[in-house]
Design a protein around this motif. Sequence first.
Motif, PDB file in Angstrom:
ATOM      1  N   CYS A  15     -13.605  -3.405   9.527  1.00  0.00           N
ATOM      2  CA  CYS A  15     -12.190  -3.604   9.493  1.00  0.00           C
ATOM      3  C   CYS A  15     -12.145  -4.790   8.360  1.00  0.00           C
ATOM      4  CB  CYS A  15     -11.494  -3.799  10.751  1.00  0.00           C
ATOM      5  SG  CYS A  15     -11.357  -2.237  11.649  1.00  0.00           S
ATOM      6  N   ARG A  61      -7.089  -2.916   7.148  1.00  0.00           N
ATOM      7  CA  ARG A  61      -7.807  -1.643   6.601  1.00  0.00           C
ATOM      8  C   ARG A  61      -9.066  -1.328   7.273  1.00  0.00           C
ATOM      9  NH1 ARG A  61      -7.869  -3.854   1.227  1.00  0.00           N
ATOM     10  NH2 ARG A  61     -10.093  -2.591   1.249  1.00  0.00           N
ATOM     11  N   CYS A  62      -9.338  -0.131   7.908  1.00  0.00           N
ATOM     12  CA  CYS A  62     -10.533   0.212   8.631  1.00  0.00           C
ATOM     13  C   CYS A  62     -11.058   1.425   7.999  1.00  0.00           C
ATOM     14  CB  CYS A  62     -10.286   0.382  10.133  1.00  0.00           C
ATOM     15  SG  CYS A  62      -9.728  -1.334  10.870  1.00  0.00           S
ATOM     16  N   THR A  63     -12.392   1.371   7.873  1.00  0.00           N
ATOM     17  CA  THR A  63     -12.889   2.664   7.485  1.00  0.00           C
ATOM     18  C   THR A  63     -12.981   3.780   8.431  1.00  0.00           C
ATOM     19  OG1 THR A  63     -15.329   1.874   8.118  1.00  0.00           O
ATOM     20  CG2 THR A  63     -14.757   1.408   5.827  1.00  0.00           C
ATOM     21  N   PHE A  92      -8.292   3.958  -1.645  1.00  0.00           N
ATOM     22  CA  PHE A  92      -8.407   3.499  -0.151  1.00  0.00           C
ATOM     23  C   PHE A  92      -9.036   4.709   0.602  1.00  0.00           C
ATOM     24  CE2 PHE A  92      -5.647   0.483  -1.898  1.00  0.00           C
ATOM     25  CZ  PHE A  92      -6.158  -0.659  -1.957  1.00  0.00           C
ATOM     26  N   GLU A 103     -10.011   5.313   4.666  1.00  0.00           N
ATOM     27  CA  GLU A 103      -9.754   4.094   5.507  1.00  0.00           C
ATOM     28  C   GLU A 103      -8.224   4.428   6.003  1.00  0.00           C
ATOM     29  OE1 GLU A 103      -9.747   0.367   3.167  1.00  0.00           O
ATOM     30  OE2 GLU A 103     -11.220   0.585   2.276  1.00  0.00           O
ATOM     31  N   ASP A 104      -8.001   3.600   7.059  1.00  0.00           N
ATOM     32  CA  ASP A 104      -6.635   3.739   7.854  1.00  0.00           C
ATOM     33  C   ASP A 104      -6.305   2.433   7.767  1.00  0.00           C
ATOM     34  OD1 ASP A 104      -6.679   6.405   8.291  1.00  0.00           O
ATOM     35  OD2 ASP A 104      -7.497   5.971  10.422  1.00  0.00           O
ATOM     36  N   LEU A 105      -4.886   2.305   7.806  1.00  0.00           N
ATOM     37  CA  LEU A 105      -4.065   0.897   7.777  1.00  0.00           C
ATOM     38  C   LEU A 105      -3.495   0.751   9.192  1.00  0.00           C
ATOM     39  CD1 LEU A 105      -3.080  -1.470   5.822  1.00  0.00           C
ATOM     40  CD2 LEU A 105      -1.260  -0.052   5.435  1.00  0.00           C
ATOM     41  N   SER A 126      -8.767  -7.708   7.270  1.00  0.00           N
ATOM     42  CA  SER A 126      -7.536  -8.208   7.279  1.00  0.00           C
ATOM     43  C   SER A 126      -7.453  -9.482   6.855  1.00  0.00           C
ATOM     44  CB  SER A 126      -7.375  -8.528   8.968  1.00  0.00           C
ATOM     45  OG  SER A 126      -6.008  -8.885   8.851  1.00  0.00           O
ATOM     46  N   TYR A 138       0.795  -1.259   0.061  1.00  0.00           N
ATOM     47  CA  TYR A 138       0.067  -0.073  -0.002  1.00  0.00           C
ATOM     48  C   TYR A 138       0.956   1.151   0.077  1.00  0.00           C
ATOM     49  CZ  TYR A 138      -4.035  -3.228   1.335  1.00  0.00           C
ATOM     50  OH  TYR A 138      -4.827  -3.964   0.995  1.00  0.00           O
ATOM     51  N   ARG A 173      -0.658   3.185  13.072  1.00  0.00           N
ATOM     52  CA  ARG A 173      -1.764   3.762  12.002  1.00  0.00           C
ATOM     53  C   ARG A 173      -1.084   4.630  11.056  1.00  0.00           C
ATOM     54  NH1 ARG A 173      -6.954   6.671  14.347  1.00  0.00           N
ATOM     55  NH2 ARG A 173      -5.335   8.242  14.857  1.00  0.00           N
ATOM     56  N   PHE A 225      -4.675   6.744   4.454  1.00  0.00           N
ATOM     57  CA  PHE A 225      -4.358   6.735   2.887  1.00  0.00           C
ATOM     58  C   PHE A 225      -4.742   7.982   2.534  1.00  0.00           C
ATOM     59  CE2 PHE A 225      -5.573   2.134   3.794  1.00  0.00           C
ATOM     60  CZ  PHE A 225      -4.350   1.664   2.958  1.00  0.00           C
TER      61      PHE A 225
END
Length: 194
Positions: free
Chosen positions: A156, A143-145, A125, A128-130, A158, A99, A116, A119
């Motif tokens: 999330c 990955r979570c919205t 993406f 979202e956060d990774l 995974s 990513y 954390r 994006f």
Amino acid sequence: MLGGALGLLGVLALTGLAATWLARPPKPAGPVVVGTLAPRPVVLPAAWFVRPAAGTDGGRIDLAIPWSELTGSALPGLMRVTATRAPETEAPLSPARRYARFLTAEAQPLPEGLMRRRFRAGTPFEGEDLYLAEGEGGRFAARCTTGPSPEPEAACLSEVRIGALSLRLRFSPERLPAWSAGLAGLERLFGSEP
């Protein structure tokens, strides 16, 4: 006349509901043995199966596993798990590398051993956060919205590999602090050791 027609519609609706209820496949009462998905048979509670367990000897199973069962704690909610055979390819890129072109430079360490990463706007993406564990997320990444989600309990995503299995996980962002205990529970269930 109108009352009779409404009564007839009501009877037909109830008949349809009863027929649907009677036609649904019965859920097995005891544990289900999944024999061909992993190198060794995996025994799972029938209540965890999202779809009827009759097709468990195929190439995929869908489960809803209570967090309390995975972690041995009183955590509420479910982890949705789709298990398939892992492809026989070389190890994929770490999530941080996969990513990298979509991420901002900002990295925020979190107390539960996660990092954390955000994006960038305009990427596929965005929103979202990774979350990465142990540097580049080789052991765990999700990955979570970041905003409201139509399915908060599955906001999330995974993907982890345990032995010969590839597991796709969906869970609530509130469960991120329990990522290590959840992963350890999945390794106990699906690992190569009996």
